[in-house]
Design an enzyme around this catalytic site. Structure first.
Site, PDB file in Angstrom:
ATOM      1  N   GLU A   1      16.066 -17.333 -11.701  1.00  0.00           N
ATOM      2  CA  GLU A   1      15.665 -15.931 -11.852  1.00  0.00           C
ATOM      3  C   GLU A   1      14.968 -15.718 -13.206  1.00  0.00           C
ATOM      4  OE1 GLU A   1      15.202 -13.518 -10.074  1.00  0.00           O
ATOM      5  OE2 GLU A   1      15.309 -11.730 -11.291  1.00  0.00           O
TER       6      GLU A   1
ATOM      7  N   HIS B   1      16.785 -36.433 -13.843  1.00  0.00           N
ATOM      8  CA  HIS B   1      16.191 -37.035 -12.649  1.00  0.00           C
ATOM      9  C   HIS B   1      14.687 -36.754 -12.559  1.00  0.00           C
ATOM     10  CE1 HIS B   1      20.116 -38.213 -11.263  1.00  0.00           C
ATOM     11  NE2 HIS B   1      20.547 -36.974 -11.478  1.00  0.00           N
TER      12      HIS B   1
ATOM     13  N   ASN C   1      -1.137   1.439   5.917  1.00  0.00           N
ATOM     14  CA  ASN C   1      -0.314   0.435   5.241  1.00  0.00           C
ATOM     15  C   ASN C   1       0.175  -0.515   6.314  1.00  0.00           C
ATOM     16  OD1 ASN C   1       1.572  -1.010   3.772  1.00  0.00           O
ATOM     17  ND2 ASN C   1       3.135   0.581   3.941  1.00  0.00           N
ATOM     18  N   GLY C   2      -0.141  -1.811   6.202  1.00  0.00           N
ATOM     19  CA  GLY C   2       0.298  -2.777   7.205  1.00  0.00           C
ATOM     20  C   GLY C   2      -0.853  -3.666   7.625  1.00  0.00           C
TER      21      GLY C   2
ATOM     22  N   GLU D   1       6.435 -13.735 -13.527  1.00  0.00           N
ATOM     23  CA  GLU D   1       5.922 -12.487 -12.949  1.00  0.00           C
ATOM     24  C   GLU D   1       5.216 -11.599 -13.956  1.00  0.00           C
ATOM     25  OE1 GLU D   1       9.623 -10.873 -11.130  1.00  0.00           O
ATOM     26  OE2 GLU D   1       8.276 -10.404  -9.483  1.00  0.00           O
TER      27      GLU D   1
ATOM     28  N   CYS E   1       0.825  -1.204   0.000  1.00  0.00           N
ATOM     29  CA  CYS E   1       0.000   0.000   0.000  1.00  0.00           C
ATOM     30  C   CYS E   1       0.865   1.263   0.000  1.00  0.00           C
ATOM     31  CB  CYS E   1      -0.953   0.094   1.184  1.00  0.00           C
ATOM     32  SG  CYS E   1      -2.047  -1.306   1.339  1.00  0.00           S
TER      33      CYS E   1
ATOM     34  N   LYS F   1      11.218 -14.228 -13.567  1.00  0.00           N
ATOM     35  CA  LYS F   1      10.897 -13.029 -14.360  1.00  0.00           C
ATOM     36  C   LYS F   1       9.777 -13.330 -15.343  1.00  0.00           C
ATOM     37  CE  LYS F   1      12.210 -10.322 -12.596  1.00  0.00           C
ATOM     38  NZ  LYS F   1      13.033 -10.427 -11.440  1.00  0.00           N
TER      39      LYS F   1
ATOM     40  N   ARG G   1       3.329   0.108  -5.232  1.00  0.00           N
ATOM     41  CA  ARG G   1       3.173  -0.563  -3.935  1.00  0.00           C
ATOM     42  C   ARG G   1       1.854  -1.332  -3.824  1.00  0.00           C
ATOM     43  NH1 ARG G   1       6.782   1.433  -0.214  1.00  0.00           N
ATOM     44  NH2 ARG G   1       5.513   0.634   1.477  1.00  0.00           N
TER      45      ARG G   1
ATOM     46  N   LYS H   1       5.430  -4.124  -5.126  1.00  0.00           N
ATOM     47  CA  LYS H   1       6.874  -3.926  -5.137  1.00  0.00           C
ATOM     48  C   LYS H   1       7.527  -4.312  -3.832  1.00  0.00           C
ATOM     49  CE  LYS H   1      10.702  -2.670  -7.017  1.00  0.00           C
ATOM     50  NZ  LYS H   1      11.294  -3.650  -7.954  1.00  0.00           N
TER      51      LYS H   1
ATOM     52  N   TRP I   1      -2.835  -2.545  -1.692  1.00  0.00           N
ATOM     53  CA  TRP I   1      -2.556  -3.942  -2.015  1.00  0.00           C
ATOM     54  C   TRP I   1      -3.293  -4.746  -0.952  1.00  0.00           C
ATOM     55  CZ3 TRP I   1       0.041  -8.268   0.068  1.00  0.00           C
ATOM     56  CH2 TRP I   1       0.322  -9.283  -0.849  1.00  0.00           C
TER      57      TRP I   1
HETATM   58  C1  AGP Z   1      11.258  -9.594  -7.922  1.00  0.00           C
HETATM   59  O1  AGP Z   1      11.066  -9.457  -9.295  1.00  0.00           O
HETATM   60  C2  AGP Z   1      10.059  -9.791  -7.154  1.00  0.00           C
HETATM   61  N1  AGP Z   1       9.071  -8.823  -7.409  1.00  0.00           N
HETATM   62  C3  AGP Z   1      10.181 -10.280  -5.723  1.00  0.00           C
HETATM   63  O2  AGP Z   1      10.525 -11.623  -5.821  1.00  0.00           O
HETATM   64  C4  AGP Z   1      11.171  -9.579  -4.780  1.00  0.00           C
HETATM   65  O3  AGP Z   1      12.486  -9.824  -5.188  1.00  0.00           O
HETATM   66  C5  AGP Z   1      10.948 -10.086  -3.344  1.00  0.00           C
HETATM   67  O4  AGP Z   1       9.660  -9.754  -2.935  1.00  0.00           O
HETATM   68  C6  AGP Z   1      11.960  -9.549  -2.366  1.00  0.00           C
HETATM   69  O5  AGP Z   1      11.897  -8.170  -2.276  1.00  0.00           O
HETATM   70  P1  AGP Z   1      13.023  -7.332  -1.562  1.00  0.00           P
HETATM   71  O6  AGP Z   1      14.292  -7.521  -2.315  1.00  0.00           O
HETATM   72  O7  AGP Z   1      12.528  -5.929  -1.593  1.00  0.00           O
HETATM   73  O8  AGP Z   1      13.159  -7.868  -0.162  1.00  0.00           O
END
Ligand code: AGP
Length: 607
Positions: A480, A503, A98-99, A487, A2, A484, A27, A602, A74
């Site tokens: 990774e 395996h 937020n929280g 996501e 948020c 990506k 956010r 984010k 969020w």
């Molecule tokens: C990355 O593309 C992601 N959106 C997510 O995995 C992110 O890396 C993860 O939430 C950790 O975030 P941070 O590095 O801010 O702790």
């Protein structure tokens, strides 16, 4: 999660709030809303979905007033809906949050028993009721009513409240969720993050845990929950608002992919010591004689950086390194204590799981070094030391430049530890330092040569599944690459250690599954080629990522994405680039919202 923004001053609040929310939308974007105090009290406008919906409402009917608060959500407690959108108004009180308020159920039960009616499913509405109850019960001021509410709630919050009965002030509180105060001339701002207010002021105060703030156009008074004054220094922010804008690229993610050489250069600057063949950790001392082990904790992409860090640190310092998901570490009764160096990696510095893991590790006696991109965020503040990455604000939800900047920080730690354990000989250190210094140039070269990948994206956008294979330092890059693609392209993807294919996962290979094989020359190259041949024999469509000019690889693949040559420890800086670009291009080809993919935010400040 948020985003929060608040304004009080001489100008119309609504455009300022909307501008701030636009910069905070990364956010969360399940709903958006503002409350602006006009002559007849606060007018609340809220809508489900992205900020664009709220902007359209404002076009039709702009709330007038020079004080207001705004929110982009969020969802945690309560599904995305207009009723659950913030601000929540109860009586004269409007609140954004937020929280998570952890004890909201018993509080709600108590409030309902006393006859209060709720109009949302959120935990936040509790706070609006508590403040309203306290004001009606005779609290002498809005800030005192907030304090009464705070004494009843447990959890994580950045809370901002206004009241129709106190039209010139905003009150706020912070505990475990970020909140920044912006000090202008005759105007004052509140926000979850600096970019939201940077076009208005550069003078900011990063609020700390337990701070309670009373804000007027003339400034702010900070106290604790008992009303005891607290002093917080203002600091001047050097980067400008334009740095947080797209800079001519169609999406933040593409801009951020191309910013990586600069982000690495900035992260290494002043710390990579070419002449001394060493790296400076800016005063963070490690007693290597008593260093039993290094433990890296992180989530998501930062976890993948940690997996590369294991190769780097074990390779140079010969100290055992374990890498753990923060969300698993904290609940496992972990074996950790004095003699362990814990490295906590978090782009945002606010990830709840990583923050909790840091606290756990410190409580058990370990020293914690944070790697973060956000100055003064919670994780650095909770650690013994911090090595900041200088990637600049990362707005795209899919992390790119912060990932490679984290690799740069980990390389510095690896060199530093290697020199101090004596396991990284001066000549080897010189070579590594030299190669690291060349890395940004090689990244620029790779990005230029890879181009926009539109053609590739057209061919693969309908794929249902993707596999990514790599060995050694490129195994984390396979993970990774898969993350990506998932996501932002919403294509199912898995990353595997190439040797593990036989395996089990090889059963997934058929002619409809593109397989991305990371095969740069270096250790394990021949073995990866064998794994690649196994895929080929089963009609898999192969996209190879290899060293420029590698004809042998080209003969085995349907398509090759080339990168410059580099030593194995530093290859991840380069092998990740085609995977980022490919995910981006496929997401664009599919018409997806690249910078704000569905269901994601984010910074993940919930557990
Ligand atoms: C990355 O593309 C992601 N959106 C997510 O995995 C992110 O890396 C993860 O939430 C950790 O975030 P941070 O590095 O801010 O702790």
């Amino acid at each position: 999660m948020c985003g929060i923004v608040g304004y009080v001053g001489p100008k119309q609040a609504t455009p300022i709030l909307l501008g701030g929310l636009r910069r905070l939308e990364y956010r969360g974007y399940d709903s958006a809303g503002v409350a602006v105090v006009g002559s007849r009290g606060a007018q609340v406008l809220r809508c489900r979905g992205k900020l664009a919906g709220l902007e359209a409402m404002v076009q039709r009917e702009m709330p007038e007033g020079t004080l207001g608060i705004g929110h982009t959500r969020w969802a945690t407690h309560g599904r995305p809906s207009e009723a659950n959108a913030h601000p929540h108004k109860v009586g004269s009180v409007s609140v954004v949050h937020n929280g998570i308020i952890e004890n909201y159920l018993p509080l709600r039960a108590r409030l309902e028993t006393s006859g209060r009616k709720f109009s949302s499913e959120t935990d936040t509405e509790i706070v609006a009721h508590l403040i309203d109850e306290s004001l009606l019960g005779g609290a002498p001021s809005l800030v005192e009513a907030l304090r009464v509410a705070l004494r009843q709630v447990h959890g994580a919050y950045a809370l901002v409240a206004i009241s129709d009965k106190h039209p010139g002030e905003i009150v706020a509180a912070k505990n475990a969720s970020p909140l920044v105060l912006g000090l202008g001339k005759g105007e004052t701002f509140l926000a979850s993050d600096v970019p939201a207010i940077l076009e208005h002021t550069r003078e900011v105060v990063f609020l700390d845990e337990g701070d309670v703030v009373q804000v007027t156009a003339d400034g702010a008074t900070i106290t604790d929950v008992e009303g005891k004054p607290r002093q917080r220094p203002a600091r001047s922010i050097e980067w400008d608002a334009a740095a947080a804008e797209k800079g001519g690229y169609p999406h933040f993610m593409l801009k951020e992919i191309h910013e990586q050489p600069r982000a690495i250069t900035d992260t290494l600057r002043g710390r990579l010591l070419l002449e001394d063949r060493d790296a400076d950790l800016e005063g963070f001392e490690v007693d290597v004689r008593n260093l039993r082990r290094v433990l890296i904790i992180a989530c998501g992409t930062s976890y993948h950086a940690g997996l590369v860090g294991k190769f780097m640190i074990e390779g140079t310092a010969r100290v055992p390194v374990e890498v753990d998901l923060a969300s698993e570490f904290r609940y496992r009764d972990p074996v950790v204590g004095a003699g362990d160096l814990v490295i906590a990696i978090s782009q945002s510095g606010e990830t709840a799981d990583t923050l909790a893991a840091v606290k756990e590790a410190r409580a058990r006696g370990a020293r914690v070094l944070a790697i973060s991109n956000v100055v003064d965020s919670a994780i650095p503040r909770s650690s013994n030391g911090v090595l900041y990455t200088h990637a600049g604000p990362e707005i795209g939800v899919a992390s790119t430049k912060c990932f490679t900047a984290q690799l740069a920080a980990l390389s510095l730690i690896a060199i530093h530890l290697g020199r101090r354990t004596g396991k990284l000989a001066p000549d080897a250190a010189a070579k590594l330092v030299e190669e690291l210094a060349l890395t940004p140039t090689k990244m620029t070269e790779a990005l230029e040569a890879l181009g926009d990948m539109k053609q590739l994206a057209r061919e693969y956008r309908y794929a249902k599944d993707f596999l990514f294979l790599g060995r050694g330092t490129n195994y984390p890059i396979a993970l990774e690459g898969a993350l990506k693609l998932k996501e932002i392209s919403y294509i199912h993807a898995e990353g595997y250690a190439a040797g593990e294919m036989k395996h089990g996962p090889i059963a997934l290979v058929d002619d409809g599954v593109p397989v991305v094989v990371l095969a740069p020359q270096g250790p394990g190259y021949e073995k990866v080629l064998s794994n690649l041949a196994e895929v080929r024999a089963r009609n898999g469509e192969i996209i190879g990522v290899g060293t420029k000019g590698d004809q042998q690889l080209a003969n085995l693949c349907d398509r090759v994405l080339s990168i410059p040559d580099a030593p194995a420890l530093l290859q991840p800086f380069l092998t990740v680039l085609p995977l980022q670009l490919m995910s981006y291009a496929i997401a664009v080809a599919k018409g997806n919202d690249v910078d704000q993919p569905r269901n994601l935010a984010k910074s993940v400040t919930v557990e």
